[in-house]
Design a protein around this motif. Structure first.
Motif, PDB file in Angstrom:
ATOM      1  N   LYS A  63      16.030   8.515 -43.946  1.00  0.00           N
ATOM      2  CA  LYS A  63      15.451   7.500 -44.830  1.00  0.00           C
ATOM      3  C   LYS A  63      16.199   6.203 -44.588  1.00  0.00           C
ATOM      4  CE  LYS A  63      14.669  11.098 -48.233  1.00  0.00           C
ATOM      5  NZ  LYS A  63      14.967  11.631 -49.567  1.00  0.00           N
ATOM      6  N   GLY A  64      15.592   5.287 -43.853  1.00  0.00           N
ATOM      7  CA  GLY A  64      16.313   4.078 -43.456  1.00  0.00           C
ATOM      8  C   GLY A  64      17.457   4.520 -42.569  1.00  0.00           C
ATOM      9  N   MET A  65      18.702   4.283 -43.035  1.00  0.00           N
ATOM     10  CA  MET A  65      19.874   4.723 -42.261  1.00  0.00           C
ATOM     11  C   MET A  65      20.503   5.972 -42.889  1.00  0.00           C
ATOM     12  SD  MET A  65      20.502   2.938 -39.562  1.00  0.00           S
ATOM     13  CE  MET A  65      22.261   2.786 -39.168  1.00  0.00           C
ATOM     14  N   ASP A  66      19.936   6.456 -43.981  1.00  0.00           N
ATOM     15  CA  ASP A  66      20.530   7.611 -44.656  1.00  0.00           C
ATOM     16  C   ASP A  66      19.840   8.919 -44.275  1.00  0.00           C
ATOM     17  OD1 ASP A  66      22.525   6.191 -45.893  1.00  0.00           O
ATOM     18  OD2 ASP A  66      21.292   5.689 -47.632  1.00  0.00           O
ATOM     19  N   VAL A  71      20.729   8.029 -36.221  1.00  0.00           N
ATOM     20  CA  VAL A  71      21.382   7.048 -37.106  1.00  0.00           C
ATOM     21  C   VAL A  71      22.611   6.429 -36.428  1.00  0.00           C
ATOM     22  CG1 VAL A  71      22.556   6.756 -39.328  1.00  0.00           C
ATOM     23  CG2 VAL A  71      20.475   8.102 -39.204  1.00  0.00           C
ATOM     24  N   GLY A 110      25.407   4.507 -42.666  1.00  0.00           N
ATOM     25  CA  GLY A 110      24.451   5.551 -43.026  1.00  0.00           C
ATOM     26  C   GLY A 110      25.223   6.748 -43.517  1.00  0.00           C
ATOM     27  N   HIS A 151      22.804  -2.086 -34.257  1.00  0.00           N
ATOM     28  CA  HIS A 151      22.987  -3.123 -35.290  1.00  0.00           C
ATOM     29  C   HIS A 151      24.282  -3.886 -35.111  1.00  0.00           C
ATOM     30  CE1 HIS A 151      19.593  -2.184 -37.636  1.00  0.00           C
ATOM     31  NE2 HIS A 151      20.065  -1.190 -38.350  1.00  0.00           N
ATOM     32  N   ARG A 175      21.378   3.813 -34.027  1.00  0.00           N
ATOM     33  CA  ARG A 175      20.912   2.598 -34.695  1.00  0.00           C
ATOM     34  C   ARG A 175      22.104   1.761 -35.186  1.00  0.00           C
ATOM     35  NH1 ARG A 175      17.172   3.369 -38.822  1.00  0.00           N
ATOM     36  NH2 ARG A 175      16.772   5.421 -37.935  1.00  0.00           N
TER      37      ARG A 175
END
Ligand code: AMP
Ligand code: MG
Length: 341
Positions: free
Chosen positions: A199-202, A254, A154, A261, A257
């Motif tokens: 935004k997602g991982m960003d 982030v 990210g 993952h 997460r």
């Protein structure tokens, strides 16, 4: 005469010109730095920073050699920060490193700046396989080693977290670097709602800074009496608090997460913004809740420094990596082959 091999590393990606000397046991013999300071109210001017580096390079070298108690004859490898970074600053570093290597007949190794932050962090904290949150002026990345490379899980889609804090600081009249001043002002403020942009991982920071500055300007425009000045100060303190809470919660989310993952149970915090105790606290709580280890890289090695370039240069050289004499201003972390792990 030293028994171990020694590497001299030159850092010059942005505002800092640093020279570090490391031995092959991982002992830091010297870590000298001279930092360019932009004019009041301004951000980094790449050409001015580069001129600064050219001006101080010889003195920083002399200081590093004196601190380490060695001469150029004792140095086995010369490493330089190849990228990512500001092109004029990278050029200043490469030119200096290239001439030094040629004159003293030493091998020259290019190092990725972001990877150097991770490697000095692994060396000094003892974490062997962390998810790294690298937060500096220009960079914000969540990195971890997977399948032979450091992968970016990210990152910021616009400015680095440090620049975001500095930009907010500039807008409200705090001197550069504003990060530490914002931390001091934040104290125990009241939370003012700000956008939260993952935004997602960003991550994205510039819209949040714009919104915080808009709120500040609107509050300021209410008048200039003594009592309002007092309330403006309290409001700024609330904004500093809210900015930290919002931005650091995004970073922590982030990072967590990425740990989930990858299945990694170590987190490493590095870069200039790692000095912030609220950010450290949030990550510490997150790691405790996951039963994971959390370490912060010591200040001497978390800001931009030459020792991290020296150490990573040594690892790269020993693993047989060959370098072209060029700068790579947009080099990606996952574009670098990591043979030493
Ligand atoms: P670097 O680019 O790694 O040298 O880090 C410089 C950045 O770190 C600047 O943007 C500073 O504002 C920021 N910084 C330094 N100390 C702190 C702190 N205590 N809290 C937040 N940001 C900080
Ligand atoms: Mg850095």
């Amino acid at each position: 005469m030293l028994n171990q091999k020694t590497c001299l590393g030159i850092e010059s990606t942005a505002h800092s010109f640093g020279i570090g000397i490391m031995d092959s046991d991982g002992k830091c013999l010297a870590n000298a730095t001279d930092m360019y300071r932009p004019r009041e109210g301004w951000g980094i001017h790449p050409m001015e920073a580069s001129e600064h580096h050219k001006k101080v390079c010889d003195d920083v070298l002399q200081k590093a050699l004196a601190d380490a108690g060695v001469s150029m004859r004792d140095i086995d490898i010369i490493a330089f920060s190849q990228g990512p970074g500001l092109p004029p600053c990278l050029h200043a570093g490469l030119n200096f490193a290239g001439k030094l290597a040629e004159k003293n007949k030493k091998p020259l190794v290019g190092v990725n700046h972001c990877i150097a932050h991770i490697e000095i962090g692994r060396l000094t904290t003892g974490l062997d396989d962390p998810v790294t949150l690298y937060v500096s002026g220009a960079n914000t990345q969540v990195l971890a080693f997977v399948s032979g490379r450091y992968r970016c899980f990210g990152e910021t889609q616009d400015i680095g977290i440090g620049n975001a804090l500095d930009k907010f600081g500039r807008g409200v009249g705090l001197e550069f670097p504003a990060g530490p001043k914002i931390e001091k002002m934040a104290g125990k403020g009241r939370y003012i709602e700000l956008p939260y942009v993952v935004k997602g991982m960003d991550l994205s920071f510039s819209g949040i800074v714009t919104e915080a500055l808009k709120k500040y300007t609107m509050h300021q425009s209410r008048g200039n009496s003594d009592s309002l000045k007092q309330s403006n100060k309290a409001f700024l303190s609330d904004l500093c608090f809210s900015l930290q809470e919002t931005l650091f919660a995004m970073l922590t989310e982030v990072t967590e997460r990425a740990m989930a993952h990858t299945g990694k149970n170590q987190a490493l915090l590095t870069g200039g913004v790692a000095a912030n105790s609220r950010l450290q606290e949030m990550l510490d709580i997150m790691c405790r809740e996951r039963d994971a280890k959390f370490r912060v890289v010591d200040r001497a090695y978390s800001g931009d420094n030459g020792a991290m370039i020296a150490w990573t240069g040594m690892l790269a050289f020993d693993s047989g990596i060959k370098t072209k004499k060029e700068i790579l201003p947009r080099q990606r972390t996952d574009g670098v082959e990591v043979r030493w792990i």
